[in-house]
Scaffold this motif. Sequence first.
Motif, short mmCIF file in Angstrom:
data_model
loop_
_atom_site.label_atom_id
_atom_site.label_comp_id
_atom_site.label_asym_id
_atom_site.label_seq_id
_atom_site.Cartn_x
_atom_site.Cartn_y
_atom_site.Cartn_z
N TRP A 75 0.79 -1.03 0.03
CA TRP A 75 0.10 -0.06 0.09
C TRP A 75 0.84 1.41 0.16
CZ3 TRP A 75 -4.80 -1.39 -1.10
CH2 TRP A 75 -5.03 -2.54 -0.66
N ALA A 76 0.59 2.07 -0.74
CA ALA A 76 1.48 3.29 -1.09
C ALA A 76 0.96 4.36 -0.33
CB ALA A 76 1.72 3.64 -2.59
N SER A 77 1.65 5.30 0.21
CA SER A 77 1.09 6.33 0.83
C SER A 77 1.20 7.65 -0.25
CB SER A 77 1.88 6.95 2.16
OG SER A 77 3.26 7.13 1.66
N PRO A 78 0.48 8.81 0.20
CA PRO A 78 0.91 10.00 -0.90
C PRO A 78 2.31 10.16 -0.86
CG PRO A 78 -0.93 10.38 0.93
CD PRO A 78 -0.51 9.11 1.19
N VAL A 79 2.91 10.76 -1.99
CA VAL A 79 4.16 11.10 -2.16
C VAL A 79 4.45 12.72 -2.02
CG1 VAL A 79 6.36 10.76 -3.59
CG2 VAL A 79 4.67 8.87 -3.25
N TYR A 80 5.30 13.09 -1.37
CA TYR A 80 5.60 14.45 -1.30
C TYR A 80 7.06 14.80 -1.39
CZ TYR A 80 1.15 14.45 1.07
OH TYR A 80 -0.30 14.23 1.43
N LEU A 81 7.36 15.80 -1.95
CA LEU A 81 8.85 16.62 -1.87
C LEU A 81 9.11 16.70 -0.85
CD1 LEU A 81 8.67 18.54 -5.33
CD2 LEU A 81 9.15 16.16 -4.95
N GLY A 82 10.65 16.44 -0.46
CA GLY A 82 11.08 16.76 0.97
C GLY A 82 11.94 18.21 0.78
N SER A 83 12.43 18.42 1.82
CA SER A 83 13.68 19.79 1.65
C SER A 83 14.53 19.51 0.74
CB SER A 83 13.93 20.09 2.92
OG SER A 83 14.89 18.94 3.58
N ARG A 84 15.24 20.67 0.26
CA ARG A 84 15.94 20.41 -0.95
C ARG A 84 17.66 20.94 -0.29
NH1 ARG A 84 16.05 20.76 -6.68
NH2 ARG A 84 13.80 21.53 -6.42
N PRO A 85 18.36 19.86 0.32
CA PRO A 85 19.94 20.26 0.59
C PRO A 85 20.51 20.59 -0.65
CG PRO A 85 18.97 17.84 1.58
CD PRO A 85 18.23 18.56 0.50
N ILE A 86 21.47 21.57 -0.66
CA ILE A 86 22.30 22.12 -1.95
C ILE A 86 23.54 22.10 -1.28
CG2 ILE A 86 22.64 23.91 -3.51
CD1 ILE A 86 19.32 24.33 -3.04
N THR A 87 24.66 21.78 -2.33
CA THR A 87 26.09 21.84 -1.74
C THR A 87 26.60 22.68 -2.97
OG1 THR A 87 26.14 19.70 -0.69
CG2 THR A 87 28.28 20.97 -1.38
N LEU A 88 27.21 23.59 -2.55
CA LEU A 88 27.91 24.89 -3.50
C LEU A 88 29.28 24.60 -3.19
CD1 LEU A 88 25.27 26.67 -2.24
CD2 LEU A 88 25.59 27.61 -4.58
N GLY A 89 30.22 24.32 -4.43
CA GLY A 89 31.74 24.10 -4.26
C GLY A 89 32.46 24.61 -5.16
N GLY A 90 33.68 25.08 -4.75
CA GLY A 90 34.30 25.65 -5.92
C GLY A 90 35.75 26.36 -5.36
N THR A 91 36.27 27.12 -6.27
CA THR A 91 37.54 27.73 -6.05
C THR A 91 37.52 29.16 -5.80
OG1 THR A 91 38.62 25.95 -7.13
CG2 THR A 91 40.00 27.75 -6.68
N ILE A 92 38.16 29.81 -4.91
CA ILE A 92 38.44 31.29 -4.88
C ILE A 92 39.77 32.02 -5.06
CG2 ILE A 92 38.01 33.27 -3.38
CD1 ILE A 92 36.47 31.58 -1.57
N VAL A 93 39.90 32.43 -6.01
CA VAL A 93 41.30 33.11 -6.61
C VAL A 93 41.35 34.54 -6.12
CG1 VAL A 93 43.10 33.19 -8.34
CG2 VAL A 93 41.62 31.42 -8.10
#
Length: 289
Positions: A58-76
């Motif tokens: 039996w399937a429950s309703p499906v909802y979107l969860g929160s959105r973790p976001i990772t930003l990565g890079g380089t600073i010069v």
Amino acid sequence: MPYTPGATLDGLQASLGSVTLGAVDSAGVAWYLQTLEGWDSPDVRAEFSEREGDHGAWASPVYLGSRPITLGGTIVAPSRALLEQAMDQLRAAAGLTDTLLVVQESTPKQALVRRSGKPLMQYITDTKATYSVLVTAADPRRYGTALQTSSTGLPSVTGGLTLPAAPPWLLSAVTVAGQVDAVNAGDFETRPVITIAGPVVAPLVQAQMPDGSVRIMSYSQDLASGDVLVIDTDAHSVTLNGSVSRRRFLTVPSGWPVIPARSVTSFLFRSTAYNSTATLTASWRSAWQ
């Protein structure tokens, strides 16, 4: 090599609060954005209960969860002092309260995020460092940066005249205004904010959904001249004059209205008494998963 302030760098472009990533700032610091994890789609919340004595679950309703976001890079940076200053700027930009993240795509999109992990920064040289910042959007939608608004007054009737000559000649009356059409260009439903400015007697809003159904929001109180009622269909809140909750006076018998993906919802402004200065304003952004 020196970088030209204001120049755009190769790769991804975004802004986190006051820090622009993927470009060179006014101090000549180059902010490379090389990682943007979690921007593609949020996780889902769902439960599956196995059927007893049968195949499947039996399937429950499906909802979107929160959105973790990772930003990565380089600073010069041109100097160590400017590199340290840039690292401090990034720590401050990954705020503990709602911070605007804007990602430059073919259709620019945004989300409100908060810091949800320790900002990681590592020196490579005295003028170059890597960074990784984890933030989370509680609302999983990616919204268009363009805020759309449309306003209307109460509907008025013009025309309508029966001439005394025989046979009687009838000129049809025409209803003017009283409707806002809200278009969502995104691939996920979005939720508008409805603002009603008085004076108006017991305002009522009819939302005509694309499937033909109607969702009604009925406010049982009158608004005086100068009163402003804000109905947030996402937060399910009703606020009078910016501070006073009036949720108990709003009836939503068929559920809160939304603007479905790639669709139009029409909001009809109604009252039992006409007033030419009363207005309804709908504000919304197109939304994507």
